[in-house]
Design an enzyme around this catalytic site. Structure first.
Site, PDB file in Angstrom:
ATOM      1  N   ARG A 135     -46.099  -9.468  10.519  1.00  0.00           N
ATOM      2  CA  ARG A 135     -45.312  -8.589  10.611  1.00  0.00           C
ATOM      3  C   ARG A 135     -44.428  -7.715  11.780  1.00  0.00           C
ATOM      4  O   ARG A 135     -44.030  -7.460  11.933  1.00  0.00           O
ATOM      5  CB  ARG A 135     -45.672  -8.230   8.988  1.00  0.00           C
ATOM      6  CG  ARG A 135     -46.568  -6.656   8.703  1.00  0.00           C
ATOM      7  CD  ARG A 135     -46.903  -6.370   7.835  1.00  0.00           C
ATOM      8  NE  ARG A 135     -47.232  -6.499   6.909  1.00  0.00           N
ATOM      9  CZ  ARG A 135     -47.139  -7.117   5.320  1.00  0.00           C
ATOM     10  NH1 ARG A 135     -47.370  -5.679   5.361  1.00  0.00           N
ATOM     11  NH2 ARG A 135     -48.055  -8.133   4.745  1.00  0.00           N
ATOM     12  N   HIS A 140      13.474 -10.687   2.246  1.00  0.00           N
ATOM     13  CA  HIS A 140      12.263 -10.082   1.522  1.00  0.00           C
ATOM     14  C   HIS A 140      11.216  -9.461   2.971  1.00  0.00           C
ATOM     15  O   HIS A 140      10.718 -10.011   4.199  1.00  0.00           O
ATOM     16  CB  HIS A 140      11.004 -11.378   1.722  1.00  0.00           C
ATOM     17  CG  HIS A 140       9.643 -10.902   1.365  1.00  0.00           C
ATOM     18  ND1 HIS A 140       9.662 -11.202   0.086  1.00  0.00           N
ATOM     19  CD2 HIS A 140       8.431 -11.260   1.360  1.00  0.00           C
ATOM     20  CE1 HIS A 140       8.321 -10.480  -0.889  1.00  0.00           C
ATOM     21  NE2 HIS A 140       7.351 -11.360   0.587  1.00  0.00           N
ATOM     22  N   ALA A 141      11.183  -8.544   2.307  1.00  0.00           N
ATOM     23  CA  ALA A 141       9.636  -8.115   3.723  1.00  0.00           C
ATOM     24  C   ALA A 141       8.551  -8.781   4.417  1.00  0.00           C
ATOM     25  O   ALA A 141       7.702  -9.523   4.087  1.00  0.00           O
ATOM     26  CB  ALA A 141       8.970  -6.598   2.860  1.00  0.00           C
ATOM     27  N   HIS A 201       2.639  -0.557   5.124  1.00  0.00           N
ATOM     28  CA  HIS A 201       2.076  -1.949   4.455  1.00  0.00           C
ATOM     29  C   HIS A 201       2.235  -3.166   5.881  1.00  0.00           C
ATOM     30  O   HIS A 201       1.223  -3.938   6.323  1.00  0.00           O
ATOM     31  CB  HIS A 201       1.994  -2.614   2.690  1.00  0.00           C
ATOM     32  CG  HIS A 201       1.824  -3.795   2.494  1.00  0.00           C
ATOM     33  ND1 HIS A 201       0.597  -4.863   2.303  1.00  0.00           N
ATOM     34  CD2 HIS A 201       2.369  -5.473   3.449  1.00  0.00           C
ATOM     35  CE1 HIS A 201       0.265  -5.651   2.360  1.00  0.00           C
ATOM     36  NE2 HIS A 201       0.938  -5.762   2.780  1.00  0.00           N
ATOM     37  N   GLU A 202       3.615  -2.441   5.910  1.00  0.00           N
ATOM     38  CA  GLU A 202       4.040  -3.750   6.795  1.00  0.00           C
ATOM     39  C   GLU A 202       3.884  -3.237   8.764  1.00  0.00           C
ATOM     40  O   GLU A 202       3.279  -4.351   9.455  1.00  0.00           O
ATOM     41  CB  GLU A 202       5.527  -4.295   6.842  1.00  0.00           C
ATOM     42  CG  GLU A 202       6.205  -4.345   5.475  1.00  0.00           C
ATOM     43  CD  GLU A 202       5.797  -6.350   5.326  1.00  0.00           C
ATOM     44  OE1 GLU A 202       5.282  -6.913   6.744  1.00  0.00           O
ATOM     45  OE2 GLU A 202       5.089  -6.819   4.531  1.00  0.00           O
ATOM     46  N   HIS A 208       0.232  -4.488   9.094  1.00  0.00           N
ATOM     47  CA  HIS A 208       0.549  -5.825  10.075  1.00  0.00           C
ATOM     48  C   HIS A 208       0.522  -5.769  11.901  1.00  0.00           C
ATOM     49  O   HIS A 208      -0.332  -6.222  12.544  1.00  0.00           O
ATOM     50  CB  HIS A 208       2.252  -6.800   9.377  1.00  0.00           C
ATOM     51  CG  HIS A 208       1.475  -7.288   8.160  1.00  0.00           C
ATOM     52  ND1 HIS A 208      -0.111  -8.268   7.390  1.00  0.00           N
ATOM     53  CD2 HIS A 208       2.181  -7.646   6.285  1.00  0.00           C
ATOM     54  CE1 HIS A 208       0.347  -8.534   6.692  1.00  0.00           C
ATOM     55  NE2 HIS A 208       1.109  -8.140   5.379  1.00  0.00           N
ATOM     56  N   GLU A 210      -3.602  -8.929   4.813  1.00  0.00           N
ATOM     57  CA  GLU A 210      -2.405  -7.962   3.602  1.00  0.00           C
ATOM     58  C   GLU A 210      -3.434  -7.139   3.508  1.00  0.00           C
ATOM     59  O   GLU A 210      -2.927  -5.884   2.996  1.00  0.00           O
ATOM     60  CB  GLU A 210      -2.343  -9.113   2.277  1.00  0.00           C
ATOM     61  CG  GLU A 210      -1.887  -9.718   2.518  1.00  0.00           C
ATOM     62  CD  GLU A 210      -0.168  -9.877   2.653  1.00  0.00           C
ATOM     63  OE1 GLU A 210       0.416  -8.579   2.386  1.00  0.00           O
ATOM     64  OE2 GLU A 210       0.520 -10.619   3.794  1.00  0.00           O
ATOM     65  N   ARG A 261       0.731 -18.077 -16.826  1.00  0.00           N
ATOM     66  CA  ARG A 261       1.184 -17.304 -16.919  1.00  0.00           C
ATOM     67  C   ARG A 261       1.166 -15.975 -18.450  1.00  0.00           C
ATOM     68  O   ARG A 261       0.347 -15.194 -18.024  1.00  0.00           O
ATOM     69  CB  ARG A 261       2.932 -16.866 -16.796  1.00  0.00           C
ATOM     70  CG  ARG A 261       3.082 -16.876 -14.898  1.00  0.00           C
ATOM     71  CD  ARG A 261       3.856 -16.773 -14.630  1.00  0.00           C
ATOM     72  NE  ARG A 261       4.042 -15.306 -14.531  1.00  0.00           N
ATOM     73  CZ  ARG A 261       4.982 -14.285 -13.900  1.00  0.00           C
ATOM     74  NH1 ARG A 261       6.444 -14.740 -13.719  1.00  0.00           N
ATOM     75  NH2 ARG A 261       4.831 -12.994 -13.750  1.00  0.00           N
ATOM     76  N   HIS A 299       7.274 -16.795  -1.975  1.00  0.00           N
ATOM     77  CA  HIS A 299       6.466 -17.182  -1.614  1.00  0.00           C
ATOM     78  C   HIS A 299       5.820 -18.630  -1.437  1.00  0.00           C
ATOM     79  O   HIS A 299       5.508 -19.653  -1.204  1.00  0.00           O
ATOM     80  CB  HIS A 299       4.651 -16.456  -2.012  1.00  0.00           C
ATOM     81  CG  HIS A 299       5.163 -14.488  -1.243  1.00  0.00           C
ATOM     82  ND1 HIS A 299       6.050 -14.077  -2.013  1.00  0.00           N
ATOM     83  CD2 HIS A 299       4.513 -14.418  -0.442  1.00  0.00           C
ATOM     84  CE1 HIS A 299       5.859 -12.805  -1.284  1.00  0.00           C
ATOM     85  NE2 HIS A 299       4.926 -13.199  -0.564  1.00  0.00           N
ATOM     86  N   TYR A 352      -3.121 -12.068  -1.017  1.00  0.00           N
ATOM     87  CA  TYR A 352      -2.729 -11.348  -1.707  1.00  0.00           C
ATOM     88  C   TYR A 352      -3.298 -10.759  -2.500  1.00  0.00           C
ATOM     89  O   TYR A 352      -3.893  -9.571  -2.832  1.00  0.00           O
ATOM     90  CB  TYR A 352      -1.519 -11.251  -2.438  1.00  0.00           C
ATOM     91  CG  TYR A 352      -0.279 -11.590  -1.609  1.00  0.00           C
ATOM     92  CD1 TYR A 352      -0.064 -10.440  -0.145  1.00  0.00           C
ATOM     93  CD2 TYR A 352       0.333 -12.706  -1.217  1.00  0.00           C
ATOM     94  CE1 TYR A 352       0.537 -10.839   0.661  1.00  0.00           C
ATOM     95  CE2 TYR A 352       1.401 -13.042   0.338  1.00  0.00           C
ATOM     96  CZ  TYR A 352       1.568 -12.043   0.483  1.00  0.00           C
ATOM     97  OH  TYR A 352       2.496 -12.602   1.639  1.00  0.00           O
TER      98      TYR A 352
END
Length: 2025
Positions: free
Chosen positions: A522, A997-998, A1027-1028, A1031, A1055, A1133, A1157, A1167
């Site tokens: 050690r 779409h962003a 958010h964008e 990026h 993301e 779903r 998407h 995401y």
């Protein structure tokens, strides 16, 4: 069972389903609680045990402290008594702990705790042994602590103790005689007296090691480091450090010689140990005063300064405490100061050795140290306080984790602090040093002083445990203790004892750690890693910059650096909860121990020492000592042992290093040449990568511009341009990819360069052919265009039909509360955007999957998952969802209630899913819009800032400027001007259509970054903007990286970054700061409102994101077919998200494509990942910003705002700058200190909300979860199949009603099963997920989801054997028996199902046989019943005794087909001429050798480059999680089965055999049709038939597996069952099996495509093995040309696959072990059914060798005559390249110039055959006559009617000669394109011999219809050929008119045969002897090539033509090595 069979036969599909249901209903009755409950029970148990362990450790520590702080007999007895009690308690706890089968637990931390608690330690010993061990150690410690010696100057004063007396003398005295006196006396008093105690200790400690499953204590100690090669790592570190130590040793020796004279210190010998200022010569600090490099420089005498400043021991500890507090670490608690002993007491004896103590109660921590005021103790104090700090940091961990990450970590922490404490900078700061900063000479002095503490310690520490390893292993026996100890110290440390030593002495025990049983490695480890820690902390503190000469590592002081302290704390808090590489990585970013930081620290000193020693002419190293410490007998024994292959004692490591040196000396020239070549290629690769990066930047810029132009203006022109650009770029990328793949980048040293090449080696969709790529692009563009152009009519004005999704539809959903309006808009949008894209989506799926396969992935699902760089990403996603689900369900229940109150029960039910249109978002992915009427506390102020934004006149531009300001406030980059010029921030009003779409765009020129977003002034878009811009910030941070790295660390990172900012932006605190929110209440209710609002965005999004890709994974994998697209989408779903469509749906709809998407081909799991990891990021950033302190109610995580925190920004920037240049765990660790995704941050953030929701839902009586929807989204047929199943109802009833996703998984499984059973079989069996039989598919899938429901535990997890509970134990056993029988019934039913689906005719299986426990296996031994899950003897098994030449692959060969000298029909192994079976021929120039001939251009059967072929291989068997036989004692057969009737087993096998024969017939017929009429249709039919047959065989195996062979006494029956018990590589787990196939696939791809350039014609390249290279090797006589071809072939094959082969070896061994063999060599020898096979092979070779030696000598002479004596020695091995063959395996190619009688022509009867009118038919008639003449069978009529003897004119056939058995006992055929020549005359007889073999054994059971061992079938044909080819037989046939029986002809004939057959034998032997040694581990990986050539020289007498090294891998140049085909056959 008979009823089930009848139902299956008569009832059709309904009966089939009913049968399955019935069996599963039975199986699910009476099950134990599920595994989750068991794991929860285990967790509760281990926590209770951990708490009890803390109490035990506290008691033991208190007793130990009491004794060592007061050494009395009474205290010793108390200590021993308590130790004994604790030992018993630990043993009791251990016995209970080991009853848990914790290995199956999902929780990693829980498994790790159990693993640690199952290691009992010495408490495992019996009480008497334990007590004796404790007594032995205690006696040694006591002797050490109480040892006294007499004064040198006063012999009557005999009370001198080690500390402080003797230590002080060694510190100050420079009298060599005085030092010698004390050295001798101390070693006598402390060492010699305890030899017997030590011997006892070793013996008992080794017993404890064995009881803990270790061979000895050495292995036990090393296990703490959790690496398998720990000793080798220590040796490697020492080799790196040794040059620096030797320079220091030489320098110090000279200074000591100058001081004491040559008579005391020699010029070249070791240094006497007593002269180095320390009793053990472990540090040499105390001689620094007279050895200092620059003595005139001011001495930094800290001791004097401390004494002058009146330092006391207390002050030293207080200063140390203050140091840690300055780092924001924890202060010492009050109890520390109260209880510690920091000065030696005057009233009692104590153990003075400095030590830090943890009393395991989280409060009591102490130090015991006899402190004196000096510099050494100043540092020691900081060191010991470092231990205490470690204790404090991890005190909240479970007790079992309260330890260092490895034993060296604890030691390193204090020493890391000491590195700062000892720096001149720090000493000035605390007033212990004055004056100016140091010059270069002072720095050398300082480094030297550090070096004689740090560097010289290393060999001592290394020696101490290396010696004890030998003692524990028995290589150092007691009679050699002292001899071996000093031999090691001399060898490694270069010191010698001051006087002669004998075995009467025992000097090792004079060191405390030996006497006290303390592992010492050690300290060695710590002295290395402390410099790694130090460098990392200095960088964090801004104190060190390698590029800044003013910030040197040696002068770094981290004092008062909070950043450094926080970084250190992050590591310390982990304790040992994770393996040490994880802990090290948190602080350093490194995962390995490395000496580079230490060497960097001391480099100026190293350089100075080298110059100084060179100047003074010092000898570097040391000659042997003249002191005697071993007797002459001992020395002789030592020397003898050191010459052994396996050095057993002190020189083991040294010897191994010497061996490496010897090998290196042999290969040095080749290595240097190759190193230069490799360096040149790597340099070329680096330059190529630079250029490729520039080109990629341009083409990506071009592509981005084209996409931007189209997405921002949806016109036909722009679409056409985009299409054209896409196709052009695809072709460019494909060309670049081809060039990239020409580099052997796997061998590059530069890891970064390798990573770039690896990323560029994935071609993407450009891998598609141009037409398919165009179809893919068109399909995506069509879907995106449909989405972008979709418009709907307004609800209130049906004539207004221009509403787009953004902003119109989005705005309606954000504001409307009219349920009818919302339903209208919802339905219209899904109709307009979804349904029209269905056809394009189907095209897209097909094209994408093709691209995936061309990139080496099964489907797009696997391709997408590969981005996450972890093999179990899907399981991790599921685990995350299971963590989050309880919180989501509470939100769901709460929202549903409020929606019900608002819209009424007729719209929203009380217990059902929520209608999707009511959740304020068109996709119900976020529910922010419903917050206004569902807010928990509606009277509290609303924090929605939309109104404020509008009122404050925010514009779109101001949105983005505000976001830009946020990033700049963090010291991150602002966006460039071009961003504002080029971005589209709101929807244009010029009438054009665009994708709204962003999205954020990187144009890959490091300048142009844009956003396209149709922004409206809302709170949601305010956050989206941030958010964008996140990026964009990511783009800006990594813009200077190579283009290939310009991406997120994983898809979720990009993301997460913007969302992390949004977490701050959305806080009330931040909104108030920027003026969007007035001051409001910060109470609990407001906080709940805010968290709820966040939850409606963050939490509810998660199941939607999860579903979207879970759904697409199913589509890509084919489990969701087009007919079920919409049904499955809504099933998922509903089940996971708890929502339902607002109106019935059908398959005319296609609702997934209404989400951008899906239409745009954007992976969505990113995401999901981002919404989890953003909270991990957020937590770390908030802590750095000082905005969040865990546990502080005033700093809630949900209220954190990092705005304007440069500390947070800098940390974030560091992570972003990495891009994807490192795997994402590395990037995450940079910011968070963590390497895995987890939901803890998220759950911590929302915990107040979760608690409130639970209370509120309980108050209102809300139903948690949801019942099934009443809205129809599946057809009645679909729903009837799914919902009407009793099986589903039973599972729901038994399962946890909250586990809805489990229900749907099973629903999908059953639905899939029924649907595909009803559809065509071909489609079913070509589906990639159905890799096993149907039973395997259902079993594996059901097991995955419902293991808890099938059985409580497959291995009876914990035996309830306590007194008072016998009924429970019996019940558990009974239940196990019941479930075992039930599961067998399930398997048989599934097997029958499989046969209904795939086999025609079908197999009537007999009823389940019953076996008696009284019956035993009479044929035990060799290959009996294995407890390992048995495995099918299926195609792909090397030793499928039915399919003799199967090739170890999962691609089957066809049973009953025997091509001449080759493998049977196999798509993996096409024409490989004879796989090691020598062909009989009399032609000297015959090309038919045992070569690696692969006609990849003309053989349509060769599909090497079709990834779909191997990876869609159905020949897969997974581990059966319900195998009740596993883990059950083989003698307890009655626990699994009842009495068996042997006749029933025979009936079972008889019927199975009949069915197998029929299935085989169908399969062989399909293969025959293909090989005799090669076209696409017959090829597909052959593939389908082979897959179907494989499934049948596996099903048969699964059924037969339930019959334990051990109970069968009839040998024939037993043998039949036994031959079904080996599955080969298919036993591997699915991921490993896939990797096994991929490895072979990848290696063969390298092999089959290898090409070289012609000799002296560098531009004539593309030469392949066949035909060019083999022709050159057999015909060329140019030495240099042959050498060129030989070398280049190996460079382009073997060398390129070495890494892959090393991995293959491990997997092959793993497969062997899973088949119950010790390793793969045993597995490969199994078919020969001999226990001494290897010995027999060697004996045969010894018989052959004399003849071979004569042939070898003759050929060598003839070659020497041809090439000259300067090239070929008279006695040396023959160079391998001149033997007429690429591998030197057949020497036929050199027969023309080596023929003994060249004037005598060889017999060739081909002209005579033509003259006599021979035809192909007459050749075979002659062959038949040959066999009939021996009283063997004539060929049956069908043989002549159906065989193919000639190449048909009208169709193409595979001409390779082969014999066929159609498995029906009457149909046997030969296929051969016969030529009328002598070669084919012999071949025809060879093939007919196979037919004769078929005829002879045709009445055997099918499984016995094969050769007796793998060599027999070929041998029979060759045996006949030996006669047919003889001159006598040819004369008998009239083909030779005159006698050729003279000696010359005979010799030539025999010589020709020998050059083919005899020369081949040693090669074939070496091929497998080498692999046997590799598999057994007798040859290490670094010896592969050396061992290969050693064997070839030994057996073949050949050598390589050029020097070889371990950089080469020459075995891999032979096909059978990468193909993993046994050769000994």
């Amino acid at each position: 069972m008979s009823k089930v069979k009848t139902m299956l036969k008569i009832g059709g599909g309904a009966a089939l389903v009913a049968a399955i249901v019935a069996v599963f209903v039975v199986a699910t009755q009476g099950r134990d609680p599920d595994l989750e409950a068991l794991e929860q029970e285990g967790k509760q148990y281990i926590l209770e045990n951990d708490k009890a362990a803390g109490l035990r450790k506290n008691r033991a520590s208190l007793a130990e402290w009491a004794y060592t702080s007061n050494l009395t007999t009474e205290n010793e007895e108390k200590k021993l008594q308590i130790q004994l009690e604790v030992s018993k308690e630990e043993k009791k706890a251990w016995e209970e702990t080991k009853m848990y089968h914790w290995q199956d637990f999902q929780d990693y931390t829980l498994r790790r705790m159990f693993k640690k608690y199952t290691m009992l330690g010495v408490s495992i010993l019996p009480d008497d042994k334990y007590k004796l061990l404790m007594k032995s150690v205690s006696d040694m410690e006591s002797n050490y602590a109480t040892a006294k010696v007499c004064s040198f100057t006063n012999a009557t004063k005999c009370d001198l103790a080690l500390e402080p007396d003797i230590t002080d003398i060694f510190t100050k005295s420079q009298n060599p005689e005085e030092l010698k006196h004390y050295w001798v006396e101390w070693h006598k008093a402390a060492g010699a007296k305890v030899r017997d105690n030590f011997t006892t200790y070793v013996q008992i400690e080794n017993e404890a090691a064995k009881l803990n499953d270790y061979k000895n204590v050495a292995d036990w100690w090393q296990s703490d480091y959790e690496v398998s090669d720990f000793e080798e790592q220590l040796a490697k570190l020492w080799e790196e450090l040794k040059p620096l130590y030797q320079q220091m040793h030489a320098y110090v020796r000279k200074r000591l010689r100058d001081k004491y004279g040559d008579s005391v210190v020699s010029a070249r010998g070791p240094i006497p140990a007593h002269l180095l200022g320390n009793m053990w010569a472990q540090t040499w600090n105390n001689i620094e005063s007279f050895t200092r490099p620059y003595p005139d420089k001011k001495e930094i005498d800290i001791t004097q300064a401390m004494q002058d400043q009146k330092y006391t021991p207390l002050k030293m500890f207080q200063m140390s405490d203050e140091f840690f507090k300055s780092l924001n670490l924890t202060a010492m608690p009050e109890l520390f100061w109260k209880n510690s002993i920091i000065v030696k007491p005057d009233d009692r004896e104590i153990v003075c050795h400095a030590s830090a103590w943890d009393f395991y109660d989280g409060k009591d921590f102490r130090i015991k140290q006899c402190t004196t005021v000096d510099y050494e103790y100043f540092q020691t104090t900081h060191h010991e306080m470092g231990h205490i700090q470690y204790f404090l940091q991890y005190r909240d961990q479970p007790v079992i984790f309260r330890d260092g990450a490895n034993p060296g970590f604890h030691e390193a922490v204090g020493d890391t602090i000491a590195l700062s404490v000892s720096s001149p900078k720090h000493l000035r700061r605390v007033g212990l040093l004055t004056g100016d900063a140091e010059d270069e000479q002072t720095e050398i002095n300082q480094l030297y002083k550090m070096g004689i503490d740090k560097i010289v310690f290393l060999p001592f520490a290394y020696t101490l445990d290396l010696w004890r390893y030998g003692v524990f292993r028995g290589t150092t026996p007691p009679e050699d203790y002292n001899c071996h100890y000093w031999r090691l110290r001399e060898t490694l440390q270069g010191v010698e004892p001051p006087v002669n030593r004998t075995e009467e002495d025992f000097d090792a025990a004079a060191k405390y750690h030996v006497s006290a049983d303390v592992e010492y490695a050690r300290y060695y480890v710590s002295f290395v890693i402390q410099f790694q820690f130090h460098r990392a902390l200095c960088q964090a503190a801004g104190e060190y910059d390698p590029a800044d000469p003013t910030k040197k590592l040696v002068d770094c002081d981290i004092y008062q650096s909070v950043a450094a302290g926080n970084a250190l704390s992050n590591m310390l808090k982990m304790g040992s909860s994770k393996p040490w590489p994880d802990a090290m990585e948190v602080l350093t970013g490194q995962r390995h121990m490395k000496a580079d930081a230490l060497l960097e620290y001391f480099k100026p000193l190293h350089d100075w020492l080298k110059q100084e020693n060179l100047r003074t002419g010092e000898y570097i190293g040391w000659e042997p000592s003249k002191m005697q410490y071993c007797t002459s007998e001992q020395l002789a024994a030592v020397n003898a042992k050191e010459t052994q292959t396996e050095p057993p004692m002190i020189f083991k490591i040294v010897g191994e290093l010497a061996l490496v040196g010897a090998i290196a000396s042999v290969f040095i020239v080749a290595a240097q040449e190759w190193a230069q070549e490799r360096a040149a290629e790597e340099s070329s690769g680096r330059e190529y990568m630079r250029k490729l990066d520039e080109l990629t930047s341009k083409i990506r810029n071009k592509m981005a511009l084209a996409r931007w132009n189209y997405d921002s203006n949806l016109t036909k022109h722009n679409e056409d341009v985009l299409m054209q650009v896409s196709l052009e770029i695809a072709e460019e990328e494909k060309e670049y990819w081809k060039e990239t793949m020409t580099y052997i980048w796997h061998e590059f040293e530069d890891e970064d360069l390798k990573r770039m090449f690896k990323k560029y080696s994935i071609l993407g969709t450009s891998a598609l052919p141009e037409d398919l790529n165009q179809r893919l692009i068109q399909a995506i563009n069509n879907m995106k265009s449909t989405y972008a152009k979709a418009t709907i009519c307004d609800y209130k004005n049906r004539t207004k039909c221009d509403l787009h999704v953004e902003p119109d539809v989005t705005d309606i959903f954000a504001h409307s509360e009219d349920s009818e309006e919302l339903k209208h808009v919802w339905l219209e949008w899904y109709k307009a955007s979804g349904a029209p894209s269905r056809r394009d989506f189907m095209e897209y799926v097909q094209m994408c999957n093709e691209a995936a396969k061309l990139n080496g992935y099964d489907t797009v699902a696997e391709w997408w998952l590969s981005y996450y760089e972890v093999p179990d990403s899907e399981q991790q996603f599921a685990l995350l969802w299971n963590q989050i689900k309880p919180l989501y369900q509470q939100i769901h229940a709460y929202v549903r209630r409020h929606l019900r109150l608002k819209y009424g029960e007729e719209v929203v039910s009380a217990k059902g899913p929520i209608p999707a249109h009511l959740l304020s978002n068109i996709w119900a992915q976020t529910w922010s819009g419903v917050e206004r009427f569902t807010k928990p506390f509606p009277d509290k102020p609303d924090v929605n800032v939309t109104t404020a934004l509008i009122e404050q006149n925010y514009t779109v531009l101001k949105f983005f400027e505000t976001a830009d300001d946020f990033f700049k406030s963090l010291n991150l980059q602002g966006v460039p001007d071009s961003f504002w010029e080029n971005s589209i921030l709101e929807k244009p009003d010029d009438g054009r259509e665009l994708v709204c779409h962003a999205s954020a765009w990187d144009f890959y020129d490091s300048e142009d970054f844009r956003i396209k977003q149709c922004t409206t002034i809302t709170s949601a878009f305010f956050k989206t903007t941030h958010h964008e811009m996140g990026h964009i910030q990511y783009y800006l941070q990594y813009k200077d990286l190579p283009v290939i790295y310009r991406g997120g660390a994983n898809p979720g990172f990009h993301e997460a970054v913007g969302d992390v900012i949004s977490l701050s932006v959305s806080t009330p605190k931040h909104l108030r700061v920027i003026g969007l929110l007035e001051d409001g209440p910060d109470d609990m209710e407001s906080n709940i409102n805010q968290l709820y609002k966040m939850g409606l965005e963050k939490i509810v999004f998660l199941p939607f994101a999860y579903v979207l890709d879970l759904y697409r994974y199913g589509i890509f994998r084919g489990t969701t077919i087009p007919d079920d697209y919409n049904c499955h989408f809504w099933q998922l779903r509903e089940s996971i998200q708890g929502i339902e469509p607002p109106a019935p749906r059908s398959e005319d709809d296609f609702d997934p494509a209404a989400k951008y998407h899906v239409a745009a081909d954007v992976e969505y799991m990113r995401y999901y990942v981002s919404f989890v990891i953003q909270f991990q990021f957020h937590k770390s950033l908030c802590e750095l910003a000082g905005q969040y302190v865990p546990g502080d109610p005033n700093t809630l995580l949900s209220d954190c705002d990092i705005y304007k925190s440069t500390a947070a920004g800098n940390a974030l920037g560091k992570m972003l700058q990495m891009g994807s240049s490192k795997p994402w765990p590395d990037a995450m660790a940079v910011l968070t200190g963590e390497r895995k995704m987890n939901a803890k941050g998220l759950l911590e953030y929302f915990k107040p909300l979760h608690d409130w929701l639970k209370a509120e839902n309980e108050r209102t009586g809300e139903f948690i979860g949801w019942e099934s929807s009443k809205v129809e989204y599946c057809s009645s047929e679909q729903r009837a199949e799914m919902e009407g199943s009793e099986f589903i109802k039973k599972l729901k009833k038994l399962g946890d009603p909250t586990r809805i996703e489990d229900f749907i998984a099973v629903e999908l499984l059953v639905k899939e099963f029924i649907q595909h059973w009803q559809t065509e079989k071909q489609r079913l069996f070509t589906r990639p997920e159905f890799r096993g039989s149907y039973s395997t598919v259902v079993t594996a899938t059901a097991a995955k989801h419902y293991a808890p429901l099938v059985v409580r535990d497959k291995n009876s997890r914990k035996t309830h054997g306590k007194s008072g509970q016998p009924d429970q134990a019996n019940m558990a056993c009974a239940q196990t028996r019941k479930l075992s029988r039930t599961w067998f019934q399930i398997k048989l039913v599934l097997f029958l199902v499989h046969n209904l689906c795939s086999a025609d005719p079908q197999l009537d299986l007999p009823p389940l046989p019953q076996i008696s426990s009284t019956q035993r296996n009479p044929y035990g031994g060799g290959y009996g019943l294995s407890s390992t899950p048995a495995s099918i003897n299926a195609p792909g098994n090397q030793y499928d005794l039915r399919n003799q030449f199967s090739t170890a692959r999962q691609n089957p060969s066809t049973p009953g087909i025997y091509p001449v000298s080759s493998t049977p029909f196999s798509r993996i192994n096409p024409d490989i001429n004879n796989n090691g079976y020598p062909s009989s021929t009399i032609r000297p120039y015959d090309d038919r050798n045992r070569d690696d001939r692969i006609d990849i251009n003309n053989d349509p059967n060769f599909r090497r480059n079709d990834p779909n072929f191997v990876r869609n291989d159905p020949n897969y068997v997974g581990a059966n999680p319900y195998d009740f036989n596993r883990g059950i004692d083989g003698n307890s057969i009655d626990d699994r089965f009842h009495q068996v009737n042997l006749q029933q087993i025979r009936d079972f096998l008889l019927q199975a055999d009949d069915q197998a024969s029929k299935e085989c017939t169908n399969n062989v017929a399909a293969q025959w049709n293909f090989e005799t009429d090669v076209n696409d249709a017959t090829q597909h039919a052959a593939l389908d038939a082979q897959q179907r047959y494989t499934l049948f065989q596996r099903g048969l195996w699964e059924a037969a597996q339930q019959i334990p062979r051990g109970a069968v006494r009839d040998y024939a029956t037993f043998r039949q069952l036994r031959l079904l018990s080996i599955i080969g590589p298919s036993a591997l787990p699915p991921d490993q099996l896939d990797r096994y196939n991929r490895l072979i696939n990848d290696m063969l791809a390298v092999y089959n495509t290898a090409e070289i350039c012609a000799y002296n014609e560098p531009f004539k390249c593309g030469l392949h093995l066949q035909p060019e290279l083999q022709f050159i090797m057999s015909h060329s006589r140019d030495w240099d040309e042959l050498q060129h071809v030989w070398t280049e072939w190996r460079r382009n094959t073997g060398r390129r696959i070495r890494d892959l082969y090393e991995q293959l070896v491990d997997l092959t061994n793993q497969a062997a072990r899973l088949n119950n063999f010790t390793d793969a060599s045993s597995y490969w020898m199994f078919p020969y059914e001999s226990q001494n096979f290897r010995q027999e092979v060697d004996e045969v070779w010894e018989q052959i060798k004399p003849l071979y030696d004569l042939l070898h000598a003759y050929v060598r002479r003839r070659l020497r005559e041809a090439y000259g004596p300067e090239r070929i020695s008279r006695s040396a091995p023959i160079p391998a390249h001149i033997l007429g063959d690429m591998w030197g395996q057949s020497w036929s190619g050199i027969v023309p110039f080596t023929l003994p009688y060249p004037g005598k022509t060889l017999v060739d009867v081909s002209p005579a055959m033509l003259q006599q009118g021979y035809t192909p038919l007459t050749i075979f008639q002659l062959a038949e006559e040959f066999f009939v003449s021996m009283n063997m069978s004539a060929m049956p009529p069908d043989f002549w009617a159906l065989s193919v003897f000639e190449q048909p004119q009208e169709r193409h056939i595979h001409c390779q000669p082969s014999a066929w058995d159609f498995c029906n006992r009457h149909d046997f055929r030969i296929k051969m394109c016969t030529h009328v020549d002598m070669k084919d005359l012999v071949t025809a007889h060879h093939e007919m011999a196979h037919i004769e073999y078929f005829l002879a054994y045709k009445n055997q059971p099918k499984i016995f219809r094969d050769g007796a061992n793998p060599g027999f079938h070929e041998a029979i044909g060759e045996t006949i050929a030996l006669s047919v080819a003889s001159p006598r037989h040819l004369q008998t046939l009239g083909l030779v008119q005159r006698s050729v029986d003279d000696t010359a002809h005979d010799i030539n004939y025999l010589f020709t045969q020998a050059m083919d057959k005899l020369a081949f034998l040693p090669f074939s032997l070496v091929m497998d002897k080498w692999r046997w040694d590799v598999f057994t581990g007798n040859v290490r990986k670094e010896q592969y090539n050396c061992h290969w050539w050693s064997l070839r020289e030994q057996y073949q007498g050949i050598k390589p033509p050029v020097l070889r090294s371990e950089l080469d891998f020459d075995p891999g140049a032979k096909y059978h090595i990468p193909a993993n085909i046994p050769y000994i056959r």
